[in-house]
Scaffold this active site. Structure first.
Site, PDB file in Angstrom:
ATOM      1  N   CYS A  83       0.842  -1.180  -0.077  1.00 34.66           N
ATOM      2  CA  CYS A  83       0.065   0.221  -0.114  1.00 34.66           C
ATOM      3  C   CYS A  83       0.916   1.349  -0.056  1.00 34.66           C
ATOM      4  O   CYS A  83       0.725   2.074  -0.948  1.00 34.66           O
ATOM      5  CB  CYS A  83      -1.134   0.065   1.210  1.00 34.66           C
ATOM      6  SG  CYS A  83      -2.171  -1.083   1.026  1.00 34.66           S
TER       7      CYS A  83
HETATM    8  N1  NAD Z   1      -3.044  -5.455   1.305  1.00 34.24           N
HETATM    9  C1  NAD Z   1      -3.493  -4.609   2.187  1.00 34.24           C
HETATM   10  O1  NAD Z   1      -2.852  -4.537   3.210  1.00 34.24           O
HETATM   11  C2  NAD Z   1      -4.218  -3.579   1.841  1.00 34.24           C
HETATM   12  C3  NAD Z   1      -4.821  -2.780   2.702  1.00 34.24           C
HETATM   13  C4  NAD Z   1      -5.879  -1.697   2.438  1.00 34.24           C
HETATM   14  C5  NAD Z   1      -6.089  -1.621   1.127  1.00 34.24           C
HETATM   15  N2  NAD Z   1      -5.576  -2.421   0.139  1.00 34.24           N
HETATM   16  C6  NAD Z   1      -5.891  -2.157  -1.378  1.00 34.24           C
HETATM   17  O2  NAD Z   1      -7.086  -3.258  -1.461  1.00 34.24           O
HETATM   18  C7  NAD Z   1      -7.041  -3.386  -2.872  1.00 34.24           C
HETATM   19  C8  NAD Z   1      -6.873  -4.971  -2.967  1.00 34.24           C
HETATM   20  O3  NAD Z   1      -5.496  -5.312  -2.411  1.00 34.24           O
HETATM   21  P1  NAD Z   1      -5.158  -6.875  -1.951  1.00 34.24           P
HETATM   22  O4  NAD Z   1      -3.985  -6.625  -1.340  1.00 34.24           O
HETATM   23  O5  NAD Z   1      -6.132  -7.478  -1.284  1.00 34.24           O
HETATM   24  O6  NAD Z   1      -4.789  -7.259  -3.388  1.00 34.24           O
HETATM   25  P2  NAD Z   1      -4.396  -8.942  -3.888  1.00 34.24           P
HETATM   26  O7  NAD Z   1      -3.554  -8.791  -5.089  1.00 34.24           O
HETATM   27  O8  NAD Z   1      -3.806  -9.657  -2.527  1.00 34.24           O
HETATM   28  O9  NAD Z   1      -5.730  -9.663  -4.090  1.00 34.24           O
HETATM   29  C9  NAD Z   1      -6.405  -9.162  -5.617  1.00 34.24           C
HETATM   30  C10 NAD Z   1      -7.393 -10.479  -6.053  1.00 34.24           C
HETATM   31  O10 NAD Z   1      -8.466  -9.874  -6.890  1.00 34.24           O
HETATM   32  C11 NAD Z   1      -8.355 -11.013  -7.906  1.00 34.24           C
HETATM   33  N3  NAD Z   1      -8.848 -10.331  -9.255  1.00 34.24           N
HETATM   34  C12 NAD Z   1      -8.170  -9.539 -10.046  1.00 34.24           C
HETATM   35  N4  NAD Z   1      -9.003  -9.170 -10.960  1.00 34.24           N
HETATM   36  C13 NAD Z   1     -10.029  -9.898 -10.780  1.00 34.24           C
HETATM   37  C14 NAD Z   1     -11.442  -9.805 -11.485  1.00 34.24           C
HETATM   38  N5  NAD Z   1     -11.572  -9.247 -12.716  1.00 34.24           N
HETATM   39  N6  NAD Z   1     -12.389 -10.456 -11.049  1.00 34.24           N
HETATM   40  C15 NAD Z   1     -12.357 -11.262  -9.858  1.00 34.24           C
HETATM   41  N7  NAD Z   1     -11.099 -11.254  -9.071  1.00 34.24           N
HETATM   42  C16 NAD Z   1     -10.090 -10.611  -9.773  1.00 34.24           C
HETATM   43  C17 NAD Z   1      -7.056 -11.496  -7.987  1.00 34.24           C
HETATM   44  O11 NAD Z   1      -6.999 -12.576  -8.691  1.00 34.24           O
HETATM   45  C18 NAD Z   1      -6.625 -11.602  -6.601  1.00 34.24           C
HETATM   46  O12 NAD Z   1      -6.723 -12.618  -5.968  1.00 34.24           O
HETATM   47  C19 NAD Z   1      -5.750  -2.579  -3.627  1.00 34.24           C
HETATM   48  O13 NAD Z   1      -6.640  -1.733  -3.917  1.00 34.24           O
HETATM   49  C20 NAD Z   1      -5.082  -2.364  -2.422  1.00 34.24           C
HETATM   50  O14 NAD Z   1      -4.356  -1.114  -2.578  1.00 34.24           O
HETATM   51  C21 NAD Z   1      -4.852  -3.211   0.436  1.00 34.24           C
END
Ligand code: NAD
Length: 440
Positions: free
Chosen positions: A266
């Site tokens: 992030c």
């Molecule tokens: N990881 C963190 O600590 C955190 C904290 C707060 C906010 N965020 C935000 O949340 C969002 C997600 O982050 P994350 O770390 O969970 O991501 P991640 O990469 O761990 O997971 C994303 C998932 O989405 C799936 N995906 C992608 N395209 C898709 C589609 N079209 N249909 C269905 N599934 C699909 C992927 O296969 C993956 O499993 C980002 O915008 C990130 O900035 C993350």
């Protein structure tokens, strides 16, 4: 209520488990077949033990399942959370292709449905994305109208990896941005059992709150590193300085620790995205540029510290302990271990590395260095060691392990070891941001 979460990543699965624990029926839709299989067998695709335990319970009791068919999962639910990734592009701009693809699937499902659904953007997206990208895609693909046929909200996520479940169940605040009153009311009602402060806004403010929060956290870390780098050059230990500064309630004690810089999925990405968004509106954010520049320099501080003890690292064997972006997780996104190792290699060092959980992930991006099977093996024969991530088990290293190093020099890049304990175990301790007492 039936809830659909699109994206079985950190945020998606933490959200899914949280709503499952609150008694809702949750379906997690992901295009990644392997992830879907893992979730359905009660396993997480990343290391987060407390979340995995709850996920397994919910899967066993059929309160939560994962599917690949995003369109059907949306069709069967009343509230849909979009939690897909928004990674950085080389320019710093966020890549919203996953958001667009997920939104199209939601739109296709909406076309066939008659009920009122609320679509919630939870991925971190720059201000105006939800109303100027997501909303038009939803309306075009569904043939329906936002605010009339379906609702649209923006609900940023603030969880930290390593405490994902706790942060979801007990968030510091719940921000509900909505395009219309009705959809915001639905989301507020859904969050009713969670006892945290609530904040209602429009869509763009909700998007910006996430960036404002992460930009501040990143600033606090770079500020700590900047103060620490100056303290070191003035012969002062930055620890008490930052501690006392943090006692001012206007400053606060958290995130005031020097180290090798911030990484993770992030902070770096969000700061770069905000800077890029500002630039697109012809605003040059000097603060964001400066904090990113300070962050890039921090791994070099760690190497410099090592070189004060062992001389140039060229042809020396340097052990790097901890490859994840922080201890307790296996996430290597934007880990400082990468620039650290690259710089060590550029200076001619022979690098050997170890991480309790993140090694498989790191090998994929850095296959050419040597990897050890344990921290003890990593230290064996090393001319020095840099601790890059604060894994608790590194605290247990002692005389047995240090005595097998060629030169027992430990650079504590996260100030996570006890200087006295390291010294008593026969190694030289050099901590980032410490004064002369911990640099001899
Ligand atoms: N990881 C963190 O600590 C955190 C904290 C707060 C906010 N965020 C935000 O949340 C969002 C997600 O982050 P994350 O770390 O969970 O991501 P991640 O990469 O761990 O997971 C994303 C998932 O989405 C799936 N995906 C992608 N395209 C898709 C589609 N079209 N249909 C269905 N599934 C699909 C992927 O296969 C993956 O499993 C980002 O915008 C990130 O900035 C993350």
């Amino acid at each position: 209520m039936r809830i659909c979460v699109i994206g079985a990543g950190y945020v998606g699965l933490a959200t899914a488990v949280m709503f499952g624990k609150l008694g809702h029926s949750v379906v997690c839709a992901d295009i990644d077949e392997i992830r879907v299989k893992m979730v359905n067998s009660g396993k997480l695709p990343f290391y987060e033990p407390p979340l995995e335990k709850e996920l397994a319970k919910l899967v066993r009791t059929r309160k939560l399942k994962a599917v690949e068919d995003v369109v059907s999962a949306v069709a069967d639910s009343s509230i849909v959370f979009i939690c897909v990734q928004t990674p950085s592009m080389p320019s710093g701009r966020i890549d919203i292709r996953p958001v667009k693809a997920a939104t199209k699937s939601v739109g296709k499902a909406l076309r066939k449905c008659r009920d009122y659904k609320v679509i919630v953007m939870k991925s971190t997206v720059v201000p105006s994305t939800t109303d100027s990208v997501v909303q038009p895609i939803l309306e075009i693909t569904s043939g329906k109208k936002s605010g009339v046929d379906f609702g649209l909200c923006m609900n940023p996520e603030f969880l930290q990896e390593g405490s994902a479940l706790k942060d979801s169940m007990e968030p510091s605040r719940i921000v509900v941005g909505s395009a219309c009153r009705r959809s915001g009311d639905v989301l507020m009602k859904l969050y009713r059992p969670i006892d945290s402060p609530r904040f209602r806004t429009d869509l763009r403010s909700a998007e910006m709150i996430k960036y404002a929060s992460n930009a501040f956290l990143a600033t606090k870390i770079s500020y700590s590193n900047e103060i620490a780098n100056m303290c070191v050059r003035f012969g002062i230990d930055s620890g008490p300085v930052l501690k006392a500064a943090g006692m001012d309630p206007r400053i606060g004690p958290l995130f005031l620790k020097p180290g090798l810089g911030f990484g993770g999925s992030c902070l770096p990405k969000d700061v770069k995205a905000l800077k890029d968004k500002a630039r697109s509106e012809r605003y040059d954010s000097r603060l964001l540029s400066a904090l990113l520049a300070i962050n890039s320099r921090q791994p070099i501080e760690g190497i410099g510290l090592l070189e004060t003890a062992i001389g140039p690292v060229k042809d020396k064997r340097v052990a790097v302990l901890g490859l994840s972006f922080k201890g307790g997780v296996d996430d290597i996104r934007e880990t400082r271990a990468l620039p650290l190792v690259i710089e060590l290699l550029a200076r001619g060092a022979r690098v050997v590395a170890f991480d309790p959980m993140a090694m498989d992930n790191f090998i994929k991006i850095m296959p050419t260095i040597e990897y050890a099977r344990s921290a003890a093996e990593c230290l064996k024969g090393a001319d020095g060691c840099i601790v890059q991530a604060d894994w608790p088990e590194f605290k247990k290293l002692g005389r047995n392990e240090f005595s097998k190093m060629r030169q027992a020099v430990i650079v504590d890049g996260r100030r996570c070891l006890e200087p006295e304990a390291v010294r008593e175990a026969g190694a030289r301790y050099l901590g980032i941001g410490y004064g002369p007492a911990h640099r001899q």
